[in-house]
Every structure is written in C-alpha cells, then in structure tokens.
Design a protein around this motif. Sequence first.
Motif, PDB file in Angstrom:
ATOM      1  N   THR A  36       8.227 -32.930  19.790  1.00  0.00           N
ATOM      2  CA  THR A  36       8.933 -31.493  20.057  1.00  0.00           C
ATOM      3  C   THR A  36      10.071 -31.426  19.104  1.00  0.00           C
ATOM      4  OG1 THR A  36       8.237 -31.645  22.444  1.00  0.00           O
ATOM      5  CG2 THR A  36      10.009 -29.993  21.600  1.00  0.00           C
ATOM      6  N   SER A  39       8.199 -30.727  14.526  1.00  0.00           N
ATOM      7  CA  SER A  39       6.805 -30.120  14.361  1.00  0.00           C
ATOM      8  C   SER A  39       6.232 -30.460  13.185  1.00  0.00           C
ATOM      9  CB  SER A  39       7.085 -28.534  14.583  1.00  0.00           C
ATOM     10  OG  SER A  39       7.803 -28.198  13.656  1.00  0.00           O
ATOM     11  N   SER A  88       4.355 -24.831  17.734  1.00  0.00           N
ATOM     12  CA  SER A  88       5.904 -24.961  18.830  1.00  0.00           C
ATOM     13  C   SER A  88       5.787 -24.112  19.899  1.00  0.00           C
ATOM     14  CB  SER A  88       6.993 -24.842  17.807  1.00  0.00           C
ATOM     15  OG  SER A  88       7.013 -25.941  16.623  1.00  0.00           O
ATOM     16  N   ASN A 122       3.863 -32.126  21.876  1.00  0.00           N
ATOM     17  CA  ASN A 122       3.011 -30.747  21.855  1.00  0.00           C
ATOM     18  C   ASN A 122       1.713 -31.097  21.072  1.00  0.00           C
ATOM     19  OD1 ASN A 122       1.873 -28.205  20.795  1.00  0.00           O
ATOM     20  ND2 ASN A 122       4.011 -27.442  21.634  1.00  0.00           N
TER      21      ASN A 122
END
Length: 919
Positions: A36, A39, A88, A122
Amino acid sequence: MSDNSLENTLKFFPKKLILSSIQYSPAAAMITSFETANSKELAIEYVNPAFLRLTNSDNEELIGKNPFKIFKTDAEDQQLQTFYQAFSLGKSIRPEILVKFPSGESVWVRFIVNSAPSGDKNYQLWIEQDLSNKKKEELSFEKQREHLARLFDDSDEIVFSLDVYGQMFYANEAFYRNTGSDESFWVEKQVLNSLHTAEKAETETAFRDAIQGIQQSLLASISGRSARQLWYSFTLTPLILNSEVNAVYFVGREATMIQLKQRYELIIKNIIEFFLSEDDLKTILQKTLENLTQKFGWECGEVWLPDHINRRMKLFSWKYPEGEQFKEFKEVSLSVEVSDEFEHTLKTQKGNPLLHKSTHLYLDENFPRKEYANRAGLTIGFSMPVFLGDKTVALFSFLASEENKENSGDLIFVMRELSQRLGVYIEKHRTAYDSEQLFELVPDFLCVLDANGRFYKANRQILDALGIEQAELKKHSFLEFVDREYQAITHEKLHEVKTLQLVKFENLIKGKDGLLLLEWSLTYNSDEQIIYGAAKDITLRMKYDEEFRKGSDRFQLFSEAISDAIYEWDVVTDEIIWGEGLKRLFGHTNYEDFTSLEGWSKYIHPGDRERVKGNIRASSLRRERLWVDEYRYQCADGLYKYILDRGVFIYNEKGDVVRMVGAMQDINPLKESEETLIKLNDALQQRARQLQGFNKELEQFAYIVSHDLQEPLRMIYSFMQLLQNSEDVEKNEKSEQYISFAIDGAVRMKRLIQDLLTYSRVGTTEEDFQEVDMNQILHETIMVYQQAIRDKNASIKIEDLPKVKAIQSLIGQLFDNLISNALKYNNKPKPEIGIFFEEDETHYIFCVEDNGIGIDAKYFDMIYLPFKRLHNKNEYSGTGIGLAVCKKIVEKHNGKIWVESTPGLGSKFCFSITKDPIQ
C-alpha cells in the motif's frame, strides 16, 4: 461476474479460492500486488496456464516481476500513472494494451482488471477478454501441432489430433509405427472410420462430446496398413482456443489383453463352470471342445491325457466333423501314442516332434498325422499343455483349415488363460474318473456313506438291487433299507467302524425283489469322515445250508446248482463227500485225494493249515453249531484262492459231533475288492493330505488378507483423512470429491477383505458340535440389533425353539446374517420378522420370514454366490458375502438353505440342521 462482485470476492475470500477458480480457465489470467505504501512496485504473484501459453513464457520468467517492465507495453507514463492510481483506489479498469513479448512479437490484449486491498497489500486480478487477429493466428493449428509435437513425439503411446471436422493434423511416430502407415496414408482418410469399437456409434459419440469440451474415454482398435489388430484405451482431450474447442487430441495406451479378457470372459467362465459340475471327466472335456470349436470356428479339437506309469499320452476326448476324411483322421489319432519324457516336448513313438513350444502351428513336415490331416483339409493347428506344478496333466490340440488362421490368436489367448487354471480341475476329475471305473467294475456290492450313515454313492449292483437311481440315492439313509431285526446291529457297526476302522457283519437288506442276506465289510476314512462298504450276497448259500439240514438226499442237486464247493464230512468214519463245485472252483478232478480230512487239508496253504485244523477241533469241542473260517486253498494249477468256509456241525444225543455239512466259497474277487478299496482309501487319504496342504495355503492367504493387505489400506485411509482435514494443501470442489471417493473406496475395500476373510474361515473352526439352545442364540442376536429394531419400528415374533447339536459360534453368525438382512432389506413403515421351526425324521428346519422388499425368483440361485449383490451399494450397504457365509455354515451342519419370496411382499429364508451329527 460484475466488478463489485469480484471486488467483494477479493475482499472477503482467501486468495487460494480465486486461484482455484482461474487455474483451469481457458482465458489468460494474472494476479499482481503492491504494498500500500508503494503502488509503483507492482509484482506478479500468479499466472494461470492460459497466460503462460499466451506469452510463451514460464513461471520463473514472470513471478515477482513488474508486468509493465517485462512486456514493455506502449502505454505512456501518464497512462501508467492512471493505472497505478486506479489500483490504489480499488477501481476496475479495462485497458487495451499492445503487449511486446520478450521474443519481440507484439499483440493487442484487452484485460479486465479488478483491484482490492487485503491487509497491507493491494491485489489486482487481470483477466484476458480478447486477442487480436494476429494472436489468434499465432495459436492456429500450426502452433498446436508444434505444441503437441513437443509433448508427444517421443512418447510410446500413440497420439493423434483431429480438428472439429475429423481431419487429422498431427500424429506422433508411435501412431505411424503401430498402424504400419505413414502420413500420406491418412491425408484423405477419415481416422474416425478406422476406429472400431463394440458399439458402432460409440466413436462418433465420444468425439462429439469431446468437441463440446468434455474429456472422454474410449476402448477401440485402429486399422491402418498393418494386419495386426491392436486395441487401445484412448483419452480424448479437447483443445480450446478463444473459449471454444477447435480440435481434439487422442492419447492411446495399448489394451489388447484387456479387450480380449473382456471379450472372452464369458467363454472362460462357462468352461470353468463345466469343471465345477458333477459331470464325469469325459463329458466335461467333450463340452469344452464343442464350446471352443464352435465359438472360434475350428474344425477339430482334441484332449490327450497322460498315462504316467508308462509315460505315454493317449487321445481321450475329441471333436471331429462328420465325413469319411475325418473318420480316417480320427482312427489314426486313436492309434498314436506320444511321450513327455524330457522338457515336456511331446514326441511320437517314432521320435517325430509333436510339440515344440506352448503355442506352435505344427502342421509341418514333422507332424506325424500330416498326410491324414491334409486329406481332411487341415492345414493349421496348435497344442497347449496344461500343467499342475511341473507335471503335464493334459494336452489340448486344435486343428483347422487355412481360412481360420485369422482368429488363431484369439483361441490361443483363451487356451493360455484356461491352461493356467484347469490343471487342478483336470487332475481332480481324472482321479475321480479312474476311481469311478474301478468302482463300477467290481462285481460285489460297493457303496460310500457319509459320517451320518447316509448314502453318498453306490455302484450299479446296489442300485439295481434296491431299484433306485444314483440321483435319488442321496435322499436315503443306509438304515432305511435294513430289515427291522438287523437295525440295531447295523447301527452299532456304523458307530464301531469309526474307532475300529474295519468291521464285518451280516444283515438283511430290503431289495426291490425281496430280502437279501449280505455279508458286509466297512472301513472308515477319518480325514474325510467317509465310510466305505463292500458286501457279498450270501442269500443263496444260507438257503442251501438250510436245505442241507433237512436231508442229505438233496445234496447232489444243490452242489450242481451253485458254484460253491459243497461237502459232507462223516466225522466218525473220516469220509468226505464232495459236490461238483470242487472241480468247478479249483479244477481238481481226482476226488480220491480229498476223501479224508488229511487229504483235504494238505491243499490248504502251509501258513493257514494248522490254524484251520485247530479251529475245527476247538469249535467241535465247544459244541458250536457253526464254524466259519477264511484261508488260502490250492487249485489244480498250483495257484491259491482265498476261501470262506462255513460248516454246520451235527451232534448225536450224547453231544458228540458225528457229521459236518459245509461249503467252500471263492472270495478271491472280494479280497481283490478289499484291496481295491484299500488302494482307493490310500488315494483318498493322499488327496486329503493334499487338501490339508491347500488348507494351510488358505490359512496363509487368510493371514495375508487380514494383515498384509489391510496395512496399506489403513495407510491410504489415514493419509487421505489427513489430506482432507489439512489446511496447508490447496483444494477445490473436485479435489475434495476425489479425496472422498478415495476414502470411501478404502473403507469398502477393507470391508470386502474382512468379509472375504470371514467367508474363508467358515468351516475351518475347530469348535466341536455341542448342545446349543437356539432361544439363547436368538436372544443374544436380537440384543445386538436392539437399536436398529427401535429405529425402524420393527417387531420380531419368535416361536419357542429347540436345543440342537451344532457349532454355537457358527449358528450365532447364521442368525445374525439372516436377521440383519431382514431389517436391512425392508422399506415398510413397520417391518415384521417371524422366526419359527419344524422338523422331520432327520433334520430341524428353521425359518426367518419378513415383509421386506422380496427377491425375484430368477435370482434365487445367484444370491448365495460370494460378493454377488442385487442392489447398488448406494441403495443398501454391504458386500454380498452374508448369504454365502450362511450357505457354508448350513452345509457344515449337513443341511441346506433355500428361500421363498415374492418381490414387494417379503422373503422367507429356511435352513435345515441334522439332528444327529456324528462327532
């Protein structure tokens, strides 16, 4: 799948579930991630096989790398920044990217990309949506051909691939080699038409289903230029391009032996059943030859059996067509004898080889009947020896005309299968056949009784005297035909023979034409619990003795009427008068040598003479009425005969013996019969010892079943359970299902092994017969099933049952199986079970009746076969061993079991137990 639903999936479900869902997808898929906080450090975490095919890469080249750097997309930095920002924020995007592969090639690819946070990372799921025409061309048939070539060119399995129209565009070297063809042969040929299966449409159906994307299996032979017809087990796998099947490739493993076994399983089973029947050996072999020659279209079949004493083989059974040419061939075949002196190579008496190896087309210049075979139109043939251990017990020969050469391989295959199994059956029937011939040829009364005194077998003399046939004989007891006055002594002797081994006695038998006075000799085989009996008919002699007592004036008439040597001895004058029987029996013509006791006694065998003379004196001193003795007496040719001499003493008023009237009977045939019985008994005892050896092998087999075979099953079961419960192994719905199948199979296999062990142990128990309270046995059995009875709302009604002589553990097992079946196979709201008994002179009969699903009458004989089930295992549990065990237990108690049933109305199983088992 909508964007939101995919996003929710990524949020709330483990990543491994997403992996399993895309692993087998035909669309290229990739999972990437970044931390996170950063990115732009995008990294590939997973790619599915379709993605590897798209990029012509492998995992090592991709995992952990940034996809934008590897594939060198034409996206501008600003566009890449937009991608990172969307990732993101967890948004879904659909970019079209010109992807440049490391090879230098480029292709436009449209992706659906969904992004979702999970912890400190992510994740992005990339799924290919479309390919450019250029990429589609890249994955054309040529590329598929190259792919298949890399996989299968060096494989020993035959592999070929067809497009959706059935045209072949790839085949490996093994395919061309096994079909004896090259690529040019198949250019204009439909391969599907060259595949042959049991059902005509089976190939087309399997191919059509594979085109629909469903993998198929197919057992088929394939014909090319090669004359061989080999069978293969094919797997048909669809080749998928753009989510559509555009080809199917076939992978074949040779299955010729499997196909032949399936094709001829019924023939082999039928022939084995011939040997399990009660027919004599000649009938069995005749049926076997007729069956095989008819099935395979061969004109002639022969069976040669050995004479192990003279080391020769002779034709025993044959199947020849009608016609003069075959009549001549048969006659010469019956005159030929062959030898098996070394290496099982059979030779004629002239030394010509008849058999060089197990399957040999031997109609060549060395074949001893070649001239006669040619006249009969026979040009091919082969022989197949049957062994028991290292001994040849039979030789099968088959001969045919040239047109049957095509199917010689099939007949040879069947005979190879049979030759591995028939040795013990042929030897068993051969021994029985030889014994049967001797049994019937002996002129006296011969019979075989079981330990309870019931008839098992009798020769023609007894059957004719009693007026019954062999098939009816087993229904009768020996005592049924004994006159009432002799019942007690006969019953006593039947019991004494089990301890004395040999007893002799006389009794009256009720024949079809009146009473017969028989003199019996009984012997007992303790190993097989069988009584052998031989008897001489002395009815006429006893009648003659009675007539002699009425007056000596009829002496000459009687002496001429019977074959015995009748005499009258005047003890006071020492003068003996002889009938004509002396000449007929011994050949002596000079009667003067036999007119005194001393003259008569000098022809008694020296080893018997003083004993016989002493017994005569002792009997007269004891004032016995009847003197009986056996001894050897010399004939005119110098040979000796065994004689049974019976004399009646006549006393005066003072009690002194004055005369003796008697008859010398030739018992040489009876002695020979006794010797024959002794030989038969020795042979049977030897057979019993062999069976003991077989039983030891069975015990070893039982140990292997109970221990060695169950150990790997326990390991399979344990590890499968660990695999099923493990959280460290990725699983999907199919793998879970396969693991369940494996566990279920291991459980059922263990149950089958345990039931097989139970079946093999029945009858081998060393527990003795004892008084058993059947009410107590039933009470204990029902207690075991109390829960099942309550669960099914069942009611059991039991009559007051008797006490019987039986093996307690086996009877308990018998009722357990029958009650268990009555509860299991019952779909009524309130199952009802009734248990009752009746009796006849020799047996108790017990019945277990229910109102369950019933059994069709056509399955009555089938249900007692081991592991034979009438229902699917999903309908009713079990392995099908229960009734087979019941049958063995009942037979152990000299009884039988049967069923009366109507489908839908219920069944009544009845079994009988003998009242008087002899220990």
